[in-house]
Design a protein around this motif. Sequence first.
Motif, PDB file in Angstrom:
ATOM      1  N   PRO A  90       0.852  -1.200   0.000  1.00 55.62           N
ATOM      2  CA  PRO A  90       0.000   0.000   0.000  1.00 55.62           C
ATOM      3  C   PRO A  90       0.885   1.246   0.000  1.00 55.62           C
ATOM      4  O   PRO A  90       2.030   1.220   0.479  1.00 55.62           O
ATOM      5  CB  PRO A  90      -0.791  -0.126   1.305  1.00 55.62           C
ATOM      6  N   VAL A  91       0.378   2.336  -0.542  1.00 52.31           N
ATOM      7  CA  VAL A  91       1.177   3.548  -0.666  1.00 52.31           C
ATOM      8  C   VAL A  91       1.718   3.991   0.686  1.00 52.31           C
ATOM      9  O   VAL A  91       2.894   4.333   0.826  1.00 52.31           O
ATOM     10  CB  VAL A  91       0.340   4.675  -1.317  1.00 52.31           C
ATOM     11  N   GLN A  92       0.858   3.986   1.744  1.00 54.13           N
ATOM     12  CA  GLN A  92       1.298   4.447   3.060  1.00 54.13           C
ATOM     13  C   GLN A  92       2.434   3.579   3.597  1.00 54.13           C
ATOM     14  O   GLN A  92       3.432   4.092   4.135  1.00 54.13           O
ATOM     15  CB  GLN A  92       0.121   4.435   4.052  1.00 54.13           C
ATOM     16  N   ASP A  93       2.295   2.268   3.440  1.00 53.60           N
ATOM     17  CA  ASP A  93       3.339   1.368   3.921  1.00 53.60           C
ATOM     18  C   ASP A  93       4.639   1.562   3.150  1.00 53.60           C
ATOM     19  O   ASP A  93       5.740   1.499   3.724  1.00 53.60           O
ATOM     20  CB  ASP A  93       2.884  -0.091   3.807  1.00 53.60           C
ATOM     21  N   TYR A  94       4.523   1.785   1.847  1.00 52.43           N
ATOM     22  CA  TYR A  94       5.730   1.978   1.043  1.00 52.43           C
ATOM     23  C   TYR A  94       6.452   3.252   1.462  1.00 52.43           C
ATOM     24  O   TYR A  94       7.681   3.255   1.618  1.00 52.43           O
ATOM     25  CB  TYR A  94       5.367   2.034  -0.445  1.00 52.43           C
ATOM     26  N   ARG A  95       5.719   4.341   1.679  1.00 56.37           N
ATOM     27  CA  ARG A  95       6.355   5.600   2.065  1.00 56.37           C
ATOM     28  C   ARG A  95       6.997   5.475   3.448  1.00 56.37           C
ATOM     29  O   ARG A  95       8.089   6.001   3.692  1.00 56.37           O
ATOM     30  CB  ARG A  95       5.327   6.730   2.058  1.00 56.37           C
ATOM     31  N   LEU A  96       6.332   4.768   4.341  1.00 52.57           N
ATOM     32  CA  LEU A  96       6.896   4.570   5.667  1.00 52.57           C
ATOM     33  C   LEU A  96       8.165   3.727   5.596  1.00 52.57           C
ATOM     34  O   LEU A  96       9.151   4.000   6.284  1.00 52.57           O
ATOM     35  CB  LEU A  96       5.858   3.901   6.578  1.00 52.57           C
ATOM     36  N   GLN A  97       8.130   2.702   4.723  1.00 46.28           N
ATOM     37  CA  GLN A  97       9.311   1.855   4.559  1.00 46.28           C
ATOM     38  C   GLN A  97      10.495   2.664   4.059  1.00 46.28           C
ATOM     39  O   GLN A  97      11.610   2.538   4.571  1.00 46.28           O
ATOM     40  CB  GLN A  97       8.996   0.723   3.571  1.00 46.28           C
ATOM     41  N   ASN A 151      11.601  15.128   1.954  1.00 49.04           N
ATOM     42  CA  ASN A 151      10.542  14.881   0.974  1.00 49.04           C
ATOM     43  C   ASN A 151      10.032  13.440   1.063  1.00 49.04           C
ATOM     44  O   ASN A 151       8.837  13.167   0.939  1.00 49.04           O
ATOM     45  CB  ASN A 151      11.082  15.176  -0.430  1.00 49.04           C
ATOM     46  N   ALA A 152      10.959  12.506   1.300  1.00 50.30           N
ATOM     47  CA  ALA A 152      10.568  11.096   1.407  1.00 50.30           C
ATOM     48  C   ALA A 152       9.797  10.800   2.682  1.00 50.30           C
ATOM     49  O   ALA A 152       9.062   9.810   2.752  1.00 50.30           O
ATOM     50  CB  ALA A 152      11.819  10.218   1.340  1.00 50.30           C
ATOM     51  N   LEU A 153       9.952  11.670   3.714  1.00 47.03           N
ATOM     52  CA  LEU A 153       9.282  11.447   5.001  1.00 47.03           C
ATOM     53  C   LEU A 153       7.966  12.194   5.122  1.00 47.03           C
ATOM     54  O   LEU A 153       7.275  12.070   6.133  1.00 47.03           O
ATOM     55  CB  LEU A 153      10.211  11.873   6.146  1.00 47.03           C
ATOM     56  N   THR A 154       7.608  12.964   4.086  1.00 49.37           N
ATOM     57  CA  THR A 154       6.406  13.799   4.170  1.00 49.37           C
ATOM     58  C   THR A 154       5.613  13.693   2.883  1.00 49.37           C
ATOM     59  O   THR A 154       6.004  13.011   1.933  1.00 49.37           O
ATOM     60  CB  THR A 154       6.783  15.273   4.402  1.00 49.37           C
ATOM     61  N   TYR A 155       4.480  14.404   2.873  1.00 49.33           N
ATOM     62  CA  TYR A 155       3.663  14.502   1.674  1.00 49.33           C
ATOM     63  C   TYR A 155       3.981  15.768   0.881  1.00 49.33           C
ATOM     64  O   TYR A 155       3.324  16.065  -0.116  1.00 49.33           O
ATOM     65  CB  TYR A 155       2.170  14.506   2.032  1.00 49.33           C
ATOM     66  N   SER A 187       8.437  24.818  10.776  1.00 48.69           N
ATOM     67  CA  SER A 187       8.732  23.421  11.103  1.00 48.69           C
ATOM     68  C   SER A 187       7.836  22.497  10.289  1.00 48.69           C
ATOM     69  O   SER A 187       6.811  22.905   9.757  1.00 48.69           O
ATOM     70  CB  SER A 187       8.519  23.170  12.597  1.00 48.69           C
ATOM     71  N   ILE A 188       8.254  21.215  10.204  1.00 55.17           N
ATOM     72  CA  ILE A 188       7.505  20.204   9.449  1.00 55.17           C
ATOM     73  C   ILE A 188       7.389  18.952  10.301  1.00 55.17           C
ATOM     74  O   ILE A 188       8.354  18.512  10.928  1.00 55.17           O
ATOM     75  CB  ILE A 188       8.219  19.867   8.122  1.00 55.17           C
ATOM     76  N   THR A 189       6.199  18.377  10.318  1.00 57.48           N
ATOM     77  CA  THR A 189       5.964  17.102  11.014  1.00 57.48           C
ATOM     78  C   THR A 189       5.919  15.998   9.971  1.00 57.48           C
ATOM     79  O   THR A 189       5.155  16.072   9.001  1.00 57.48           O
ATOM     80  CB  THR A 189       4.655  17.132  11.805  1.00 57.48           C
ATOM     81  N   THR A 190       6.732  14.966  10.117  1.00 57.47           N
ATOM     82  CA  THR A 190       6.822  13.876   9.147  1.00 57.47           C
ATOM     83  C   THR A 190       5.715  12.860   9.383  1.00 57.47           C
ATOM     84  O   THR A 190       4.951  12.943  10.350  1.00 57.47           O
ATOM     85  CB  THR A 190       8.195  13.194   9.259  1.00 57.47           C
ATOM     86  N   THR A 191       5.633  11.874   8.484  1.00 62.29           N
ATOM     87  CA  THR A 191       4.586  10.858   8.567  1.00 62.29           C
ATOM     88  C   THR A 191       4.712   9.989   9.811  1.00 62.29           C
ATOM     89  O   THR A 191       3.739   9.368  10.240  1.00 62.29           O
ATOM     90  CB  THR A 191       4.643   9.959   7.321  1.00 62.29           C
ATOM     91  N   ASP A 192       5.904   9.912  10.421  1.00 59.83           N
ATOM     92  CA  ASP A 192       6.075   9.111  11.637  1.00 59.83           C
ATOM     93  C   ASP A 192       5.871   9.937  12.911  1.00 59.83           C
ATOM     94  O   ASP A 192       6.189   9.491  14.021  1.00 59.83           O
ATOM     95  CB  ASP A 192       7.459   8.445  11.648  1.00 59.83           C
ATOM     96  N   GLY A 193       5.346  11.187  12.764  1.00 63.86           N
ATOM     97  CA  GLY A 193       4.981  12.003  13.920  1.00 63.86           C
ATOM     98  C   GLY A 193       6.097  12.843  14.497  1.00 63.86           C
ATOM     99  O   GLY A 193       5.885  13.541  15.498  1.00 63.86           O
ATOM    100  N   LEU A 194       7.310  12.843  13.919  1.00 70.02           N
ATOM    101  CA  LEU A 194       8.418  13.640  14.431  1.00 70.02           C
ATOM    102  C   LEU A 194       8.414  15.027  13.783  1.00 70.02           C
ATOM    103  O   LEU A 194       8.001  15.183  12.637  1.00 70.02           O
ATOM    104  CB  LEU A 194       9.746  12.941  14.164  1.00 70.02           C
ATOM    105  N   THR A 195       8.895  16.026  14.554  1.00 71.98           N
ATOM    106  CA  THR A 195       8.908  17.406  14.073  1.00 71.98           C
ATOM    107  C   THR A 195      10.344  17.845  13.807  1.00 71.98           C
ATOM    108  O   THR A 195      11.247  17.589  14.607  1.00 71.98           O
ATOM    109  CB  THR A 195       8.259  18.350  15.100  1.00 71.98           C
TER     110      THR A 195
END
Length: 671
Positions: free
Chosen positions: A579-586, A629-633, A648-656
């Motif tokens: 899935p797209v979300q899993d791929y981006r997280l990977q 870019n790889a950690l965000t949308y 600031s930017i918050t990534t897909t894994d919740g870190l800022t």
Amino acid sequence: MPTQVVQVQPSTNAFSSFIQFWEDVKAIAGPYWYPTKSGERAFSDVIRAWGMLILLLLLIILFVGINAGNTFIHRYLIDVIIQEKDYSKFTSTISIYAVGIISITLLLGFNKFLRRQIALDWYQWLEKNILNKYLEKRAYYKINFKADIDNPDQRLSQEIEPITSSAINFSATFLEKALEMMTFLVIIWSISQQIAIAIIIYTIICNFIGGYLNQEFIKINQAELESKGDYSYALTHVRNHAESIAFYQGEQQELNIIQRRFLILIKNIQRKIGWERNQAIFNRGYRGAIELGMLLVLAPLYIKGEIDYGQVGQATTASYQFAAALEELIREFGVSGRFSSYVERLSEFSDALEAVTKQPENVSTIKTIEENHLAFENVTLQTPNYEQVIVEDLSLNVQPGEGLLIIGPSGRGKSSLLRAIAGLWNAGTGRLVRPPLKEVLFLPQRPYIILGTLREQLLYPNTNRQMTDAELKDVLQQVNLQNLLSRVEGFDTEVPWENILSLGEQQRLAFARLLVTHPNFTILDEATSALDLTNEGSLYQQLQDTKTTFISVGHRESLFNYHQWVLELAQDSSWQLLPVQDYRLQKAKEIVTNTSENTEITIDNSSQDKSQNESEISTSKRLSHKEMNALTYYSVSTIRSKASKGESITTTDGLTYRYDKDPKVLKWVRV
């Protein structure tokens, strides 16, 4: 001995070449004149063709008969004028002679007309037959992979018509001149048997010499045809790639290529001119020799009183007609050299079309099943020559209404999977389940722009669809091409669209076809590569709204936003489906892991009064814009903008993270 080999080999080659030539002629002419398969030709068409051919045969026989008869009338007319000096006989004889001349003139006109009509009907059928072979089973696509078949467009447009016209003209001329030669030889025999025998021997010798000249002429014609095709293709290539050449400023290099091919063409033409000179000298020489020989033999006979003046005139006319017929016949044999070249190239082309559409034996192919969904079942796809494995043991099922994005390194077979879906490539094993191709719309990176009106561009491939101008205007509005109508006079205007539309406009026009067609399945191969992100997002949003099932190939990370699944192809023919979300997280985890291995902890003892926040920053992981870019949308341009503004930017894994503008850092650091 070597000399024996040299003597025998040409004979064998000449005989085998003639056999092959005759087989090629039968393969081309047989289906038209002797159709053996049902449905090849209508019976009425065959009867019409043979009827015209028989009529032409009768006209030729009648023409030769009247022409020969006129020599006797001319002989009698000369006797009436010189010996009898009877005016009444002269008027009646000249009237008959005039009727003969008028009849010959009319027969000659109808003869030429019938030849052209028979050749035209045959050409029309043969062109249609070869075109059907060219376009059926995608032979026009597969033939491009055969390096020995050059310039198929020239073979179709310029080399079929000469076959039919040359075949009919040669056959009719051969029959006509052979009858004339036999008829006039009989006339000469009746006057002097010695002259007739000498002419027969002389004719045989001349034919041997002419045959030798024609053999070399065939080779020259073949070389000329190939060089003309290569030169024409070079000019077409410049026209088709004009913009790329202009960007590279490659005019001089293109001129060198064109001139090189033109010089080859000129050399072949010069060779041909030389051989035509030799043939002209030969033709006029033997004709003059016959005329001179006749006078040398007939004059003494007339002086001795053994023949009258009318016989001298008839024999002279007959010998002149015989020589003219033989000259025309040998000239036709020369033209047949070009005919032979055309036949060889057309036969080669036709055989190649049949070969590329024939299913190869003893090789494994992917089995295609037509159902109302799209799936790969243990598919191993290979290149058409079976030399390389593209993807191995692929299994996936694209759910209705969902989007699959195919990614991977360049050259790893992303587009090849689309070719497999389209049925262009089937080398490999496994099962491919897909809907009927008429329900699938393909959008390539370089859209296909047809030769037609704007209406036909939008309705393609179903140009018979009925849509009002208002509906088409609405479609143009949806793909942001509403200004296109201001550049042409209307939907029914035909202009060179490839020249007036940019690549981005062409890609939007292709999307317009999608909105017109409403296909159940859509395949997109880098279909938005020339568009900005705004236009890309708008078009993909409309694609999602149509509820179509679609597969995309692309490199842009923005495409992740419009697909549910990602198929990644690797260099070793392996693959993964996520899935797209899993791929981006990977990918984010991989980047973080790789970054952690290269992170250095920095302690600055000279700045004890730094805040606690700065201390945290100095010991945090540092990321580049691309890694963020790889950690965000967010796109890279948006990330740069936020960095310059200090946001600031918050990534897909919740870190800022925030951007450290220190010249020694210039990285995104975790807060």
